[in-house]
Design a protein around this motif. Sequence first.
Motif, PDB file in Angstrom:
ATOM      1  N   GLY A  15       0.788  -1.219   0.000  1.00 48.93           N
ATOM      2  CA  GLY A  15       0.000   0.000   0.000  1.00 48.93           C
ATOM      3  C   GLY A  15       0.822   1.271   0.000  1.00 48.93           C
ATOM      4  O   GLY A  15       2.058   1.241   0.014  1.00 48.93           O
ATOM      5  N   PRO A  16       0.161   2.419   0.016  1.00 41.06           N
ATOM      6  CA  PRO A  16       0.850   3.708  -0.107  1.00 41.06           C
ATOM      7  C   PRO A  16       1.546   4.190   1.164  1.00 41.06           C
ATOM      8  O   PRO A  16       2.401   5.076   1.097  1.00 41.06           O
ATOM      9  N   ALA A  17       1.194   3.648   2.321  1.00 44.58           N
ATOM     10  CA  ALA A  17       1.762   4.158   3.575  1.00 44.58           C
ATOM     11  C   ALA A  17       3.035   3.425   3.962  1.00 44.58           C
ATOM     12  O   ALA A  17       3.092   2.189   3.880  1.00 44.58           O
ATOM     13  N   PRO A  18       4.076   4.154   4.392  1.00 45.25           N
ATOM     14  CA  PRO A  18       5.214   3.465   5.008  1.00 45.25           C
ATOM     15  C   PRO A  18       4.740   2.827   6.306  1.00 45.25           C
ATOM     16  O   PRO A  18       3.765   3.287   6.916  1.00 45.25           O
ATOM     17  N   VAL A  19       5.387   1.759   6.715  1.00 42.31           N
ATOM     18  CA  VAL A  19       4.912   1.003   7.873  1.00 42.31           C
ATOM     19  C   VAL A  19       5.907   1.103   9.030  1.00 42.31           C
ATOM     20  O   VAL A  19       7.092   0.834   8.875  1.00 42.31           O
ATOM     21  N   GLY A  20       5.382   1.506  10.172  1.00 37.28           N
ATOM     22  CA  GLY A  20       6.164   1.504  11.395  1.00 37.28           C
ATOM     23  C   GLY A  20       5.857   0.256  12.203  1.00 37.28           C
ATOM     24  O   GLY A  20       4.826  -0.392  12.009  1.00 37.28           O
ATOM     25  N   VAL A  21       6.748  -0.094  13.104  1.00 39.38           N
ATOM     26  CA  VAL A  21       6.538  -1.255  13.970  1.00 39.38           C
ATOM     27  C   VAL A  21       7.029  -0.915  15.370  1.00 39.38           C
ATOM     28  O   VAL A  21       8.055  -0.235  15.536  1.00 39.38           O
ATOM     29  N   ARG A  22       6.277  -1.319  16.370  1.00 40.63           N
ATOM     30  CA  ARG A  22       6.634  -1.126  17.776  1.00 40.63           C
ATOM     31  C   ARG A  22       6.620  -2.469  18.474  1.00 40.63           C
ATOM     32  O   ARG A  22       5.792  -3.339  18.170  1.00 40.63           O
ATOM     33  N   GLU A  23       7.519  -2.627  19.439  1.00 42.23           N
ATOM     34  CA  GLU A  23       7.532  -3.818  20.281  1.00 42.23           C
ATOM     35  C   GLU A  23       7.056  -3.409  21.670  1.00 42.23           C
ATOM     36  O   GLU A  23       7.706  -2.628  22.365  1.00 42.23           O
ATOM     37  N   LEU A  24       5.888  -3.914  22.077  1.00 43.37           N
ATOM     38  CA  LEU A  24       5.285  -3.599  23.354  1.00 43.37           C
ATOM     39  C   LEU A  24       5.120  -4.885  24.170  1.00 43.37           C
ATOM     40  O   LEU A  24       5.557  -5.959  23.750  1.00 43.37           O
ATOM     41  N   GLY A  28       2.543  -9.262  30.275  1.00 41.32           N
ATOM     42  CA  GLY A  28       3.843  -9.909  30.360  1.00 41.32           C
ATOM     43  C   GLY A  28       4.304 -10.579  29.081  1.00 41.32           C
ATOM     44  O   GLY A  28       5.425 -11.102  29.022  1.00 41.32           O
ATOM     45  N   ALA A  29       3.469 -10.580  28.051  1.00 36.07           N
ATOM     46  CA  ALA A  29       3.821 -11.203  26.774  1.00 36.07           C
ATOM     47  C   ALA A  29       4.270 -10.146  25.782  1.00 36.07           C
ATOM     48  O   ALA A  29       3.777  -9.014  25.795  1.00 36.07           O
ATOM     49  N   ALA A  30       5.203 -10.513  24.913  1.00 31.89           N
ATOM     50  CA  ALA A  30       5.647  -9.602  23.861  1.00 31.89           C
ATOM     51  C   ALA A  30       4.505  -9.356  22.875  1.00 31.89           C
ATOM     52  O   ALA A  30       3.763 -10.273  22.521  1.00 31.89           O
ATOM     53  N   LEU A  31       4.386  -8.114  22.451  1.00 29.40           N
ATOM     54  CA  LEU A  31       3.335  -7.714  21.518  1.00 29.40           C
ATOM     55  C   LEU A  31       3.952  -6.848  20.430  1.00 29.40           C
ATOM     56  O   LEU A  31       4.572  -5.826  20.714  1.00 29.40           O
ATOM     57  N   THR A  32       3.807  -7.257  19.178  1.00 24.34           N
ATOM     58  CA  THR A  32       4.294  -6.469  18.050  1.00 24.34           C
ATOM     59  C   THR A  32       3.122  -5.740  17.414  1.00 24.34           C
ATOM     60  O   THR A  32       2.049  -6.315  17.223  1.00 24.34           O
ATOM     61  N   VAL A  33       3.340  -4.464  17.092  1.00 27.35           N
ATOM     62  CA  VAL A  33       2.299  -3.628  16.496  1.00 27.35           C
ATOM     63  C   VAL A  33       2.835  -3.015  15.202  1.00 27.35           C
ATOM     64  O   VAL A  33       3.907  -2.397  15.203  1.00 27.35           O
ATOM     65  N   MET A  74      11.777  -7.352   7.625  1.00 22.76           N
ATOM     66  CA  MET A  74      10.385  -7.107   7.265  1.00 22.76           C
ATOM     67  C   MET A  74      10.233  -5.735   6.603  1.00 22.76           C
ATOM     68  O   MET A  74      11.056  -4.839   6.837  1.00 22.76           O
ATOM     69  N   PRO A  75       9.225  -5.549   5.790  1.00 22.52           N
ATOM     70  CA  PRO A  75       9.011  -4.262   5.115  1.00 22.52           C
ATOM     71  C   PRO A  75       8.385  -3.233   6.055  1.00 22.52           C
ATOM     72  O   PRO A  75       7.294  -2.716   5.819  1.00 22.52           O
ATOM     73  N   ALA A  76       9.097  -2.949   7.142  1.00 22.78           N
ATOM     74  CA  ALA A  76       8.613  -2.013   8.161  1.00 22.78           C
ATOM     75  C   ALA A  76       9.825  -1.440   8.880  1.00 22.78           C
ATOM     76  O   ALA A  76      10.934  -1.984   8.797  1.00 22.78           O
ATOM     77  N   TYR A  77       9.602  -0.342   9.593  1.00 22.72           N
ATOM     78  CA  TYR A  77      10.691   0.387  10.227  1.00 22.72           C
ATOM     79  C   TYR A  77      10.351   0.617  11.695  1.00 22.72           C
ATOM     80  O   TYR A  77       9.236   1.003  12.043  1.00 22.72           O
ATOM     81  N   LEU A  78      11.335   0.392  12.544  1.00 24.13           N
ATOM     82  CA  LEU A  78      11.113   0.454  13.986  1.00 24.13           C
ATOM     83  C   LEU A  78      10.864   1.889  14.441  1.00 24.13           C
ATOM     84  O   LEU A  78      11.620   2.811  14.116  1.00 24.13           O
ATOM     85  N   ASP A  79       9.770   2.055  15.190  1.00 26.00           N
ATOM     86  CA  ASP A  79       9.480   3.285  15.938  1.00 26.00           C
ATOM     87  C   ASP A  79       9.279   4.530  15.072  1.00 26.00           C
ATOM     88  O   ASP A  79       9.554   5.652  15.531  1.00 26.00           O
ATOM     89  N   LEU A  80       8.806   4.387  13.855  1.00 26.19           N
ATOM     90  CA  LEU A  80       8.460   5.574  13.065  1.00 26.19           C
ATOM     91  C   LEU A  80       7.282   6.292  13.720  1.00 26.19           C
ATOM     92  O   LEU A  80       6.483   5.681  14.435  1.00 26.19           O
ATOM     93  N   SER A 104       4.955 -11.547   9.479  1.00 27.55           N
ATOM     94  CA  SER A 104       5.320 -10.124   9.435  1.00 27.55           C
ATOM     95  C   SER A 104       5.039  -9.476   8.092  1.00 27.55           C
ATOM     96  O   SER A 104       4.602  -8.321   8.032  1.00 27.55           O
ATOM     97  N   ALA A 105       5.297 -10.201   7.011  1.00 25.65           N
ATOM     98  CA  ALA A 105       5.082  -9.613   5.680  1.00 25.65           C
ATOM     99  C   ALA A 105       3.606  -9.278   5.473  1.00 25.65           C
ATOM    100  O   ALA A 105       3.273  -8.199   4.966  1.00 25.65           O
ATOM    101  N   MET A 106       2.719 -10.182   5.890  1.00 28.72           N
ATOM    102  CA  MET A 106       1.287  -9.923   5.747  1.00 28.72           C
ATOM    103  C   MET A 106       0.829  -8.811   6.683  1.00 28.72           C
ATOM    104  O   MET A 106       0.013  -7.959   6.302  1.00 28.72           O
ATOM    105  N   MET A 107       1.339  -8.810   7.913  1.00 29.41           N
ATOM    106  CA  MET A 107       0.957  -7.774   8.869  1.00 29.41           C
ATOM    107  C   MET A 107       1.362  -6.386   8.354  1.00 29.41           C
ATOM    108  O   MET A 107       0.593  -5.423   8.425  1.00 29.41           O
ATOM    109  N   ALA A 108       2.594  -6.297   7.828  1.00 31.84           N
ATOM    110  CA  ALA A 108       3.064  -5.023   7.281  1.00 31.84           C
ATOM    111  C   ALA A 108       2.253  -4.624   6.052  1.00 31.84           C
ATOM    112  O   ALA A 108       1.962  -3.445   5.839  1.00 31.84           O
TER     113      ALA A 108
END
Length: 244
Positions: A15-24, A28-33, A74-80, A104-108
């Motif tokens: 898609g047209p938007a650049p993709v950011g990714v955060r690790e939260l 107590g479980a790791a969560l990727t956004v 992955m086609p995403a960038y940390l903490d944009l 990750s590829a589908m999520m991004a």
Amino acid sequence: EVISPLCDELYDQFGPAPVGVRELTVEGAALTVWYPAVDGSEADASQYIYDMREALPEDVASQIPEEAAPTFEMPAYLDLPVAEGQFPVVMFAHGFAGYRRQSSAMMAHLASWGFIVTSAENAGINLANTLSGGTPGADQGPALMEATLALLTAENGESSSDFNGRLDLANIGVMGHSMGTSTAINVAALDEISTWVALAGAGFGAGPEKPFMIIGGTTDELAVPVRVEAAYNEQPSATKRMIV
């Protein structure tokens, strides 16, 4: 209705938007956004690379030398910075012997089209648990997804959060892969959830009467096409799609 995966070739492309990714973290479980980021903010950033040894038991990961590290870019960038606007939400649940960043590829890809996407690490059924000889008896999927929903709701209303006002909480979908389909169906019954998607899931029973889609592979040896079609036919919703 059974449709071709090529029903709209537009969305085959990123898609047209650049993709950011955060690790939260959540409960107590790791969560990727993954999320749509401010246009151009990726210009001087490097794509996010993770080491798959993080998904393995320590005794297995320690046997893989640094020079042979299995990494994935992955086609995403940390903490944009998060883009302006309100974005619908997709909460994803991995399956047995999976891990939160497996898709990750589908999520991004979804995030590039304007979705905020989450995936939590379900330690009860994940890859590390499986390789350590564990059993899928301690499935935390539904509890983690509900906790993720609570976290997103809080972040959306917190003035100091980067996600403040960015989440369209009137449009939330849940998605599960394989065993994660049972998580998606359980959580889809909540009033806050608008729709649900099953990826390579079968034998999960009837879900809530909401719009849904089931996707199966013709060469899948577990969720074989006949079981996927049977699961599709069992659903009560009048608005449903199956892709094979």
